[in-house]
Design an enzyme around this catalytic site. Structure first.
Site, short mmCIF file in Angstrom:
data_model
loop_
_atom_site.label_atom_id
_atom_site.label_comp_id
_atom_site.label_asym_id
_atom_site.label_seq_id
_atom_site.Cartn_x
_atom_site.Cartn_y
_atom_site.Cartn_z
N ASN A 108 0.68 -1.06 0.24
CA ASN A 108 0.11 -0.12 0.10
C ASN A 108 1.03 1.15 0.09
OD1 ASN A 108 -2.35 1.65 0.08
ND2 ASN A 108 -2.62 1.22 2.22
N HIS A 137 -14.18 -4.02 11.40
CA HIS A 137 -13.87 -2.88 11.82
C HIS A 137 -14.77 -1.75 12.16
CE1 HIS A 137 -9.41 -3.12 9.84
NE2 HIS A 137 -9.69 -4.03 10.77
N ARG A 157 -13.42 -5.02 16.08
CA ARG A 157 -12.31 -4.09 16.44
C ARG A 157 -13.02 -2.46 16.28
NH1 ARG A 157 -7.36 -1.89 12.33
NH2 ARG A 157 -9.06 -0.19 11.95
N TYR A 200 -6.63 7.64 12.67
CA TYR A 200 -6.49 6.33 12.03
C TYR A 200 -7.61 5.41 12.27
CZ TYR A 200 -5.39 1.29 11.18
OH TYR A 200 -5.68 0.17 10.98
N ASP A 254 -6.65 -1.15 17.90
CA ASP A 254 -5.35 -0.83 17.16
C ASP A 254 -4.80 0.47 17.60
OD1 ASP A 254 -3.00 -0.88 15.40
OD2 ASP A 254 -4.53 -1.08 13.52
N HIS A 284 -1.76 1.36 16.44
CA HIS A 284 -1.08 1.92 15.26
C HIS A 284 0.43 2.38 15.49
CE1 HIS A 284 -1.75 2.78 10.82
NE2 HIS A 284 -2.13 1.61 10.86
N GLU A 292 -3.61 -4.00 19.61
CA GLU A 292 -2.58 -4.28 18.44
C GLU A 292 -1.37 -3.14 18.37
OE1 GLU A 292 -2.86 -4.32 13.44
OE2 GLU A 292 -4.71 -4.74 14.80
N GLU A 349 2.16 -6.30 11.76
CA GLU A 349 1.56 -6.15 10.49
C GLU A 349 2.61 -5.43 9.47
OE1 GLU A 349 -1.20 -2.15 10.13
OE2 GLU A 349 -1.85 -3.63 11.01
N ARG A 393 1.03 -10.74 13.60
CA ARG A 393 -0.04 -9.81 12.75
C ARG A 393 0.20 -9.83 11.50
NH1 ARG A 393 -4.13 -8.59 11.77
NH2 ARG A 393 -3.99 -6.18 11.72
N HIS A 416 -3.01 -10.17 9.15
CA HIS A 416 -3.43 -9.13 8.57
C HIS A 416 -4.10 -9.26 7.27
CE1 HIS A 416 -2.85 -4.68 8.16
NE2 HIS A 416 -2.23 -4.86 6.75
N ASP A 422 -6.04 -3.32 1.81
CA ASP A 422 -4.71 -3.24 1.09
C ASP A 422 -4.38 -4.83 0.83
OD1 ASP A 422 -3.73 -3.92 3.73
OD2 ASP A 422 -2.60 -2.23 3.81
N GLU A 479 -8.30 -10.94 10.46
CA GLU A 479 -8.99 -9.58 10.06
C GLU A 479 -9.91 -9.71 8.96
OE1 GLU A 479 -7.31 -5.12 9.81
OE2 GLU A 479 -6.04 -6.66 9.60
N TRP A 525 2.35 7.47 12.01
CA TRP A 525 1.11 7.51 11.61
C TRP A 525 0.27 6.13 12.04
CZ3 TRP A 525 -1.80 4.27 7.96
CH2 TRP A 525 -2.87 4.76 7.76
#
Length: 408
Positions: free
Chosen positions: A37, A122, A147, A159, A216, A218, A242, A268, A289, A318, A322, A345, A408
């Site tokens: 991605n 999600h 999630r 996010y 998550d 992130h 996560e 991930e 993940r 994961h 994407d 997921e 991010w």
């Protein structure tokens, strides 16, 4: 049997995907997912310019030998571009082998270890009512695990909170925006840490203690911040927290583990077993993940998960949008076969993607299944793919209030 052709196909129905199609002299074809991605063309070039010439004339049945050749012969190892390219070849070869055997791929991996694959969806919202509505929608769609991501007061973009389109239709959160430059978002970790425990308290009060909930982080917290959040979330019995902190520094998870019993899922953005060596051997995480697409394919992921199984660590592969339907199908065949499966997921692709990639896998009553077609069970409609050319897209990036670039 020999490989006679290998074609790299880049298409952008709902988002950009990189697919490798390998053809043999017996007319059997195999598909592999090489999507990375925001850096898709790097993998496409790696495949077309450097890997495809090495494949012509090779025996497609020699999967392990081909994997080792592609990993070791370039000298430069690991990294997301290299491992996504190797994964595309590996999965395509497994697709060919299973088609030649007349079996769904999971049968070649030892057969089914379960009847179905538990998936999580999600849910997200800009406030609690919107979040509750999203959770209810996912429960109505059949998800049995959710999630939870939420906006944070004072932070403009967060996010994992699904975008709302002007026509009122909702597509699973797609942060990669089709634009010449990446979007800039803001972030405030302290505001997030103050807000999130109250969100999970409200969700538990609304939906009860039985619903498995995930979150998550992130990679946005320091180890001590992650430890603090994990401890504060303990009363709400998360299935996992996560990517609570960047885990390239594997030893950092020791600090998190010392302070919380909240289960941890990591990986991930990882690409090889070496990224996990300390995390697994010291039992610093509970779920792996990584994506099949980004970690060298089925061959490498099976070895990674067998290693994790020695320490009672389970899979959490994961699987957002994407990962193309080809990559998702590869994950599902592996999920069905391994013993230490945890959860999968699953984000639904849009109609255009489903037109390009015709799939046999199913989602029923919260469980996925790869289907019984020989191979992966995914076919690529090349005419449909050609109608959706590549469009430049970037993931966003974050800055703190003082302008510092943040994870991010």
């Amino acid at each position: 049997m020999k490989i006679t052709a290998a074609d790299v196909i880049v298409t952008s129905p709902d988002r950009n995907f990189v697919t490798l199609k390998i053809t043999t002299d017996e007319g059997i074809t195999g598909l592999g997912d090489g999507t990375l991605n925001g850096r898709e063309l790097a993998v496409a070039s790696y495949l077309a310019d450097h890997v495809v010439p090495l494949l012509i004339g090779r025996d497609p049945h020699r999967i392990e030998d081909t994997w080792q050749f592609l990993y070791r012969s370039a000298y430069w190892r690991r990294g997301p571009v290299t491992m996504a390219a190797i994964a595309a070849v590996d999965v395509a070869l497994w697709d060919i082998k299973a088609k030649a055997a007349g079996m769904p791929l999971y049968q070649l991996l030892g057969g089914a270890s379960r009847n179905g694959i538990m998936a999580y969806g999600h849910a997200s919202g800009r406030d609690l009512p919107e979040l509750f509505d999203s959770i209810r929608q996912h429960l109505e769609q059949g998800y049995r695990s959710i999630r939870v991501q939420t906006s944070v007061p004072g932070v403009n973009a967060v996010y994992g909170v699904a975008a709302q389109s002007t026509d009122g239709l909702r597509y699973d959160y797609e942060p990669a925006r089709r634009a010449p430059l990446p979007a800039e978002e803001d972030w405030d970790t302290r505001a997030y840490l103050r807000h999130l425990p109250g969100v999970f308290e409200a969700v538990r009060n609304e939906f009860g203690p039985e619903l498995p909930l995930l979150h998550d982080g992130h990679h946005r917290m320091t180890p001590i911040q992650a430890a603090k959040l994990g401890k504060e979330l303990e009363p709400y019995d998360l299935f996992w927290l996560e990517d609570c902190t960047p885990a390239e520094n594997q030893e950092a998870l020791r600090l998190v583990r010392q302070h919380t019993t909240t289960p941890l899922a990591i990986g991930e953005v990882f690409n090889t077993v070496w990224d996990y060596q300390t995390l697994i051997s010291e039992q610093l995480i509970d779920y792996v993940r990584s994506a099949v697409t980004h970690t060298g394919g089925i061959t490498a992921m099976r070895k990674l998960l067998d290693y994790a199984a020695q320490y009672q660590i389970k899979s959490g592969i994961h699987g957002p949008t994407d990962i193309s339907p080809v990559g998702m199908a590869a994950a599902l065949h592996l999920d069905l076969a391994i013993h230490n499966f945890g959860i999968q997921e699953y984000m639904r692709h849009g109609a255009a993607t489903n037109e390009v990639f015709r799939q046999s896998f199913t989602f029923t009553d919260g469980y996925l299944h790869p289907g019984e077609q020989p191979g992966l069970g995914v076919e690529l409609d090349e005419e449909a793919a050609a109608r959706f050319p590549y469009q430049q897209a970037y993931l966003p990036f974050s800055r703190l209030k003082d302008g510092t670039v943040h994870d991010w």
